[in-house]
Motif scaffolding. Structure first.
Motif, PDB file in Angstrom:
ATOM      1  N   SER A  74      -0.675  -6.534   5.514  1.00 31.08           N
ATOM      2  CA  SER A  74      -1.383  -5.376   5.274  1.00 31.08           C
ATOM      3  C   SER A  74      -2.616  -5.339   6.724  1.00 31.08           C
ATOM      4  O   SER A  74      -3.393  -4.579   6.292  1.00 31.08           O
ATOM      5  CB  SER A  74      -3.021  -6.304   3.913  1.00 31.08           C
ATOM      6  OG  SER A  74      -3.290  -6.903   4.438  1.00 31.08           O
ATOM      7  N   ASP A  75      -1.824  -6.262   7.347  1.00 28.79           N
ATOM      8  CA  ASP A  75      -2.767  -5.844   8.664  1.00 28.79           C
ATOM      9  C   ASP A  75      -2.501  -4.057   9.171  1.00 28.79           C
ATOM     10  O   ASP A  75      -1.218  -3.724   9.751  1.00 28.79           O
ATOM     11  CB  ASP A  75      -1.792  -7.180   9.529  1.00 28.79           C
ATOM     12  CG  ASP A  75      -2.648  -7.107  11.297  1.00 28.79           C
ATOM     13  OD1 ASP A  75      -3.056  -6.314  11.742  1.00 28.79           O
ATOM     14  OD2 ASP A  75      -2.045  -7.638  11.800  1.00 28.79           O
ATOM     15  N   PRO A  76      -3.654  -3.991   9.536  1.00 26.83           N
ATOM     16  CA  PRO A  76      -3.169  -2.793   9.925  1.00 26.83           C
ATOM     17  C   PRO A  76      -3.391  -2.379  11.142  1.00 26.83           C
ATOM     18  O   PRO A  76      -2.200  -1.003  12.259  1.00 26.83           O
ATOM     19  CB  PRO A  76      -4.916  -2.325  10.448  1.00 26.83           C
ATOM     20  CG  PRO A  76      -5.698  -3.519   9.847  1.00 26.83           C
ATOM     21  CD  PRO A  76      -4.812  -4.564   9.480  1.00 26.83           C
ATOM     22  N   SER A  77      -2.774  -2.847  11.996  1.00 24.36           N
ATOM     23  CA  SER A  77      -2.214  -3.057  13.522  1.00 24.36           C
ATOM     24  C   SER A  77      -0.609  -3.072  13.976  1.00 24.36           C
ATOM     25  O   SER A  77      -0.233  -2.634  14.633  1.00 24.36           O
ATOM     26  CB  SER A  77      -2.137  -4.803  14.049  1.00 24.36           C
ATOM     27  OG  SER A  77      -1.831  -5.595  13.731  1.00 24.36           O
ATOM     28  N   LEU A  78      -0.624  -3.207  12.502  1.00 30.82           N
ATOM     29  CA  LEU A  78       1.657  -3.638  11.784  1.00 30.82           C
ATOM     30  C   LEU A  78       2.321  -4.111  12.530  1.00 30.82           C
ATOM     31  O   LEU A  78       3.375  -3.858  13.044  1.00 30.82           O
ATOM     32  CB  LEU A  78       1.412  -1.683  12.406  1.00 30.82           C
ATOM     33  CG  LEU A  78       1.514  -0.527  11.029  1.00 30.82           C
ATOM     34  CD1 LEU A  78       2.005   0.980  11.464  1.00 30.82           C
ATOM     35  CD2 LEU A  78       1.644  -1.250   9.814  1.00 30.82           C
ATOM     36  N   ALA A  81       0.746  -4.235  -0.536  1.00 31.76           N
ATOM     37  CA  ALA A  81       0.296  -3.785   0.252  1.00 31.76           C
ATOM     38  C   ALA A  81       0.341  -2.001   1.145  1.00 31.76           C
ATOM     39  O   ALA A  81      -0.053  -2.270   1.974  1.00 31.76           O
ATOM     40  CB  ALA A  81       0.449  -4.849   1.785  1.00 31.76           C
ATOM     41  N   ARG A 137       3.747  -1.316   2.046  1.00 32.95           N
ATOM     42  CA  ARG A 137       4.445  -1.443   2.518  1.00 32.95           C
ATOM     43  C   ARG A 137       5.707  -1.570   1.787  1.00 32.95           C
ATOM     44  O   ARG A 137       6.294  -1.785   0.705  1.00 32.95           O
ATOM     45  CB  ARG A 137       4.343  -2.221   3.157  1.00 32.95           C
ATOM     46  CG  ARG A 137       2.929  -2.863   4.395  1.00 32.95           C
ATOM     47  CD  ARG A 137       2.840  -1.857   5.442  1.00 32.95           C
ATOM     48  NE  ARG A 137       1.492  -2.136   6.337  1.00 32.95           N
ATOM     49  CZ  ARG A 137       0.393  -1.690   6.074  1.00 32.95           C
ATOM     50  NH1 ARG A 137       0.526  -0.197   6.562  1.00 32.95           N
ATOM     51  NH2 ARG A 137      -0.749  -1.911   7.218  1.00 32.95           N
ATOM     52  N   SER A 191       6.407   5.024  13.506  1.00 32.40           N
ATOM     53  CA  SER A 191       5.161   4.655  12.479  1.00 32.40           C
ATOM     54  C   SER A 191       4.051   3.607  13.200  1.00 32.40           C
ATOM     55  O   SER A 191       3.319   3.904  12.018  1.00 32.40           O
ATOM     56  CB  SER A 191       5.947   3.692  11.093  1.00 32.40           C
ATOM     57  OG  SER A 191       6.290   2.653  12.586  1.00 32.40           O
TER      58      SER A 191
END
Length: 139
Positions: free
Chosen positions: A19-23, A123, A125, A134
């Motif tokens: 779930s890390d928004p930094s991807l 998450a 994803r 992306s």
């Protein structure tokens, strides 16, 4: 070679948070080019979909080989030809080597990775089909 799917091993070991928004989730792999894999008629056609790598010999004992296979379960491990950089279009392959290919669907994954797939889906994803724009980055 692309960073086009989450790193299943690191997510499964809770080293990377899906779930890390930094991807910063991605794993490095190669993607098969369907037309080359099925219809390649010459080294020139094969080279059109190629990329530059460093090929080297790796001697693995049984324990190391098992650890590699465990760590790389999300991939299809294939043996492919490689060529010298200065080869002409009619050159024979310099040798053959192992490469990690990205899968195409969750169904391609071994069932032991189901918990990792569930973590990704919870998450919001997915494993496959990340677009090149992306923002997915190396883990």
């Amino acid at each position: 070679r692309v960073f086009a799917h989450p790193h299943m091993f690191l997510i499964g070991r809770d080293i990377v948070d899906p779930s890390d928004p930094s991807l910063r989730l991605a794993s490095l792999s190669a993607e098969e080019v369907a037309s080359v894999a099925k219809e390649c008629t010459s080294p020139a056609e094969e080279a059109a979909a190629g990329f530059v790598v460093a090929a080297f010999d790796v001697m693995l004992d049984d324990v190391q080989r098992e650890a590699f296979v465990e760590r790389e379960r999300a991939y299809r491990i294939e043996v492919v030809p490689y060529y010298d950089l200065d080869s002409d279009v009619m050159a024979m392959p310099k040798g053959r080597g192992a490469i990690c290919l990205a899968g195409r669907s969750d169904e391609d994954l071994p069932s032991i990775l189901d918990p990792v797939v569930k973590k990704l889906k919870s998450a919001g994803r997915s494993v496959w089909h990340w677009r090149y724009d992306s923002g997915l980055l190396p883990a």
